[in-house]
Design a protein around this motif. Structure first.
Motif, PDB file in Angstrom:
ATOM      1  N   LEU A 226      -3.188  11.676  -9.960  1.00  0.00           N
ATOM      2  CA  LEU A 226      -3.943  10.652  -9.252  1.00  0.00           C
ATOM      3  C   LEU A 226      -2.988   9.531  -8.858  1.00  0.00           C
ATOM      4  O   LEU A 226      -2.209   9.046  -9.684  1.00  0.00           O
ATOM      5  N   GLU A 227      -3.033   9.137  -7.579  1.00  0.00           N
ATOM      6  CA  GLU A 227      -2.162   8.087  -7.061  1.00  0.00           C
ATOM      7  C   GLU A 227      -2.991   7.036  -6.332  1.00  0.00           C
ATOM      8  O   GLU A 227      -4.129   7.285  -5.937  1.00  0.00           O
ATOM      9  N   ILE A 228      -2.383   5.862  -6.130  1.00  0.00           N
ATOM     10  CA  ILE A 228      -3.031   4.773  -5.414  1.00  0.00           C
ATOM     11  C   ILE A 228      -2.107   4.308  -4.298  1.00  0.00           C
ATOM     12  O   ILE A 228      -0.874   4.364  -4.421  1.00  0.00           O
ATOM     13  N   ALA A 229      -2.701   3.870  -3.178  1.00  0.00           N
ATOM     14  CA  ALA A 229      -1.936   3.589  -1.968  1.00  0.00           C
ATOM     15  C   ALA A 229      -1.391   2.166  -1.933  1.00  0.00           C
ATOM     16  O   ALA A 229      -2.028   1.218  -2.405  1.00  0.00           O
ATOM     17  N   GLN A 230      -0.212   2.040  -1.337  1.00  0.00           N
ATOM     18  CA  GLN A 230       0.373   0.752  -0.985  1.00  0.00           C
ATOM     19  C   GLN A 230       0.782   0.806   0.483  1.00  0.00           C
ATOM     20  O   GLN A 230       1.501   1.707   0.907  1.00  0.00           O
ATOM     21  N   VAL A 231       0.297  -0.169   1.271  1.00  0.00           N
ATOM     22  CA  VAL A 231       0.721  -0.295   2.655  1.00  0.00           C
ATOM     23  C   VAL A 231       1.973  -1.165   2.665  1.00  0.00           C
ATOM     24  O   VAL A 231       1.935  -2.327   2.270  1.00  0.00           O
ATOM     25  N   THR A 232       3.071  -0.596   3.121  1.00  0.00           N
ATOM     26  CA  THR A 232       4.365  -1.249   2.934  1.00  0.00           C
ATOM     27  C   THR A 232       4.871  -1.986   4.162  1.00  0.00           C
ATOM     28  O   THR A 232       5.912  -2.631   4.106  1.00  0.00           O
ATOM     29  N   THR A 233       4.159  -1.884   5.294  1.00  0.00           N
ATOM     30  CA  THR A 233       4.561  -2.640   6.488  1.00  0.00           C
ATOM     31  C   THR A 233       3.361  -3.383   7.036  1.00  0.00           C
ATOM     32  O   THR A 233       2.216  -2.915   6.920  1.00  0.00           O
ATOM     33  N   GLU A 234       3.588  -4.539   7.653  1.00  0.00           N
ATOM     34  CA  GLU A 234       2.502  -5.360   8.157  1.00  0.00           C
ATOM     35  C   GLU A 234       2.013  -4.911   9.532  1.00  0.00           C
ATOM     36  O   GLU A 234       0.828  -5.026   9.848  1.00  0.00           O
ATOM     37  N   ASN A 235       2.921  -4.434  10.378  1.00  0.00           N
ATOM     38  CA  ASN A 235       2.518  -4.034  11.721  1.00  0.00           C
ATOM     39  C   ASN A 235       1.737  -2.726  11.676  1.00  0.00           C
ATOM     40  O   ASN A 235       1.937  -1.886  10.794  1.00  0.00           O
ATOM     41  N   GLU A 236       0.836  -2.557  12.665  1.00  0.00           N
ATOM     42  CA  GLU A 236       0.074  -1.308  12.726  1.00  0.00           C
ATOM     43  C   GLU A 236       0.702  -0.331  13.717  1.00  0.00           C
ATOM     44  O   GLU A 236       1.205  -0.759  14.759  1.00  0.00           O
ATOM     45  N   PRO A 237       0.676   0.973  13.381  1.00  0.00           N
ATOM     46  CA  PRO A 237       0.152   1.493  12.116  1.00  0.00           C
ATOM     47  C   PRO A 237       1.083   1.203  10.953  1.00  0.00           C
ATOM     48  O   PRO A 237       2.299   1.277  11.097  1.00  0.00           O
ATOM     49  N   GLY A 238       0.505   0.860   9.812  1.00  0.00           N
ATOM     50  CA  GLY A 238       1.306   0.546   8.645  1.00  0.00           C
ATOM     51  C   GLY A 238       1.765   1.799   7.927  1.00  0.00           C
ATOM     52  O   GLY A 238       1.095   2.830   7.950  1.00  0.00           O
ATOM     53  N   ALA A 239       2.911   1.722   7.299  1.00  0.00           N
ATOM     54  CA  ALA A 239       3.417   2.833   6.488  1.00  0.00           C
ATOM     55  C   ALA A 239       2.781   2.778   5.107  1.00  0.00           C
ATOM     56  O   ALA A 239       2.589   1.704   4.541  1.00  0.00           O
ATOM     57  N   VAL A 240       2.456   3.938   4.561  1.00  0.00           N
ATOM     58  CA  VAL A 240       1.793   4.034   3.264  1.00  0.00           C
ATOM     59  C   VAL A 240       2.678   4.789   2.285  1.00  0.00           C
ATOM     60  O   VAL A 240       3.234   5.837   2.617  1.00  0.00           O
ATOM     61  N   SER A 241       2.824   4.234   1.091  1.00  0.00           N
ATOM     62  CA  SER A 241       3.466   4.948  -0.008  1.00  0.00           C
ATOM     63  C   SER A 241       2.449   5.087  -1.131  1.00  0.00           C
ATOM     64  O   SER A 241       1.466   4.349  -1.203  1.00  0.00           O
TER      65      SER A 241
END
Length: 420
Positions: free
Chosen positions: A245-260
């Motif tokens: 089980l993992e949880i998302a982090q949006v790592t960039t402010e501009n859209e589309p944002g990158a997710v790790s």
């Protein structure tokens, strides 16, 4: 919109014979070879072989329906050519002479194939006596049975349909919410899926390309979760009994944002609440319904009236609707969400105008229907019948605003057209 078969079993895919498996794949291959318009990247898009009918190719008609008319006898405003009926009322028997009464506070739902008919599953968001129940329809749309498939759980809000024919019923229970995998036919007992975490669960959506599951959390600082199974069932789908089980982090402010993605070490949240184990996570304000169409996992956040779309292929995320910035902000109280096979979304409102609103991937919005005289309720559980001709949904609290007075509806009409 893939058809979901209720006869498949909960465990390891024993319900699918080799003959049926081969037949399904031959139907898919035949559909692919039949048209140059198709691509192989979508599991719920316009290349779905179920879009092919004896009369031609089925096309979405949701953005061409016209204005809503005056309310009908059920208090439902609909476009021309549509009609509504009540199929169940909370606290009342669905079928004459039956001891089973439809549950209170009906919430998330889905439809499943059942022989030559279908089943509509609905959750109950009541405390202590929550759970889920089924309505079984024959090929003519007549209700032939109604029964519970999960009982004595807490605040079963939304959930998600699995492509092999089961229903995940999610508890929106603070700190203690669980997920139960249910058999829509009621023949097999529900199974608790603890590997999916213990938290304030809302919805779940399955991505067939990667066999991963995405889950929302209804908290002001809720997370977007991804579950990757440790192994597959015999039919190739995810085994939900164990995994990461993992949880998302949006790592960039501009859209589309990158997710790790960050692993949750203790999915049960025994020492630290599940989402709080990863300080770097991105908070999503009140995660609600979630649906997967092709590689796009889309979900609603009621706290800020947004609908998001996560692209599994490139792990990016963007907002496709924001009430504060929309040119036509008619959609508010965003809650349960579903989609047709073409990727057009239907978003149910919690309060506001009590509408189901059509939302395109480009952010355009159109009202599909509206319930009048039920301002203290919310619309829940929108789901199409397997052939796309009927839409089911509920008013959770009905006109009185009381859990015992929920109403479940069916709407028929030209949701789709066929072209030669």
């Amino acid at each position: 919109m893939p058809k979901l078969r209720a006869e498949n079993l909960l465990e390891n895919g024993e319900g699918i014979s080799r003959r049926e498996f081969v037949a399904r794949n031959m139907r898919y291959l035949s559909a692919v070879l039949a048209s140059p318009l198709l691509t192989a990247c979508s599991d719920s898009g316009s290349n779905d072989p179920d879009n092919y009918t004896p009369d031609g190719i089925r096309a979405s008609n949701l953005t061409n329906l016209g204005p809503l008319r005056e309310a009908d006898a059920n208090g439902c405003r609909l476009p021309a050519g549509f009609a509504s009926r009540v199929v169940a009322r909370s606290s009342q028997p669905v079928l004459a002479g039956s001891q089973f009464k439809w549950h209170g506070s009906p919430d998330g739902g889905a439809c499943f194939e059942d022989g030559d008919g279908w089943i509509y599953v609905s959750n109950s968001e009541q405390i202590a006596n929550g759970g889920a129940s089924s309505l079984r329809f024959n090929r003519d749309g007549e209700i032939i049975d109604a029964y519970p498939i999960l009982e004595n759980t807490n605040q079963n809000c939304s959930g998600g349909a699995m492509p092999y024919g089961t229903w995940l019923s999610c508890e929106e229970w603070f700190h203690l919410g669980r997920v139960f995998e249910c058999d829509p036919t009621g023949r097999k007992p529900a199974i608790e899926r603890s590997a999916l975490g213990i938290f304030n669960h809302e919805g779940a959506a399955y991505h067939e390309g990667s066999h991963t599951l995405y889950l929302t959390e209804d908290m002001p600082d809720g997370g977007l979760y991804r579950f990757t199974p440790s192994q597959r069932r015999a039919d190739g789908y995810a085994d939900l009994s164990a995994g990461t089980l993992e949880i998302a982090q949006v790592t960039t402010e501009n859209e589309p944002g990158a997710v790790s993605w960050h692993q949750i070490d203790d999915p049960a949240g025994i020492e630290i609440d599940t989402r709080l184990q990863v300080p770097a996570r991105t908070a999503f304000n009140g995660g609600e319904g979630i649906v997967c169409v092709g590689d796009l996992v889309s979900f609603a956040t009621k706290g800020d009236n947004r609908v998001w779309s996560y692209n599994v292929a490139d792990q990016s995320i963007r907002v496709i609707y924001d009430k504060d910035t929309s040119d036509n902000p008619i959609l508010a109280g965003v809650d349960n969400i579903t989609a047709d096979f073409a990727g057009t979304y239907l978003v149910a409102e919690d309060g506001d105008d009590m509408q189901i609103v059509i939302l395109t991937a480009e952010g355009e919005v159109f009202p599909l229907l509206q319930l009048m005289g039920q301002d203290t309720s919310e619309i829940t559980g929108p789901a199409f019948s397997p052939d796309g001709s009927r839409l089911y949904f509920s008013s959770q609290l009905g006109p009185t605003g009381h859990p015992a007075d929920g109403i479940t509806y069916e709407v028929t009409g030209p949701f789709f057209t066929t072209t030669g």
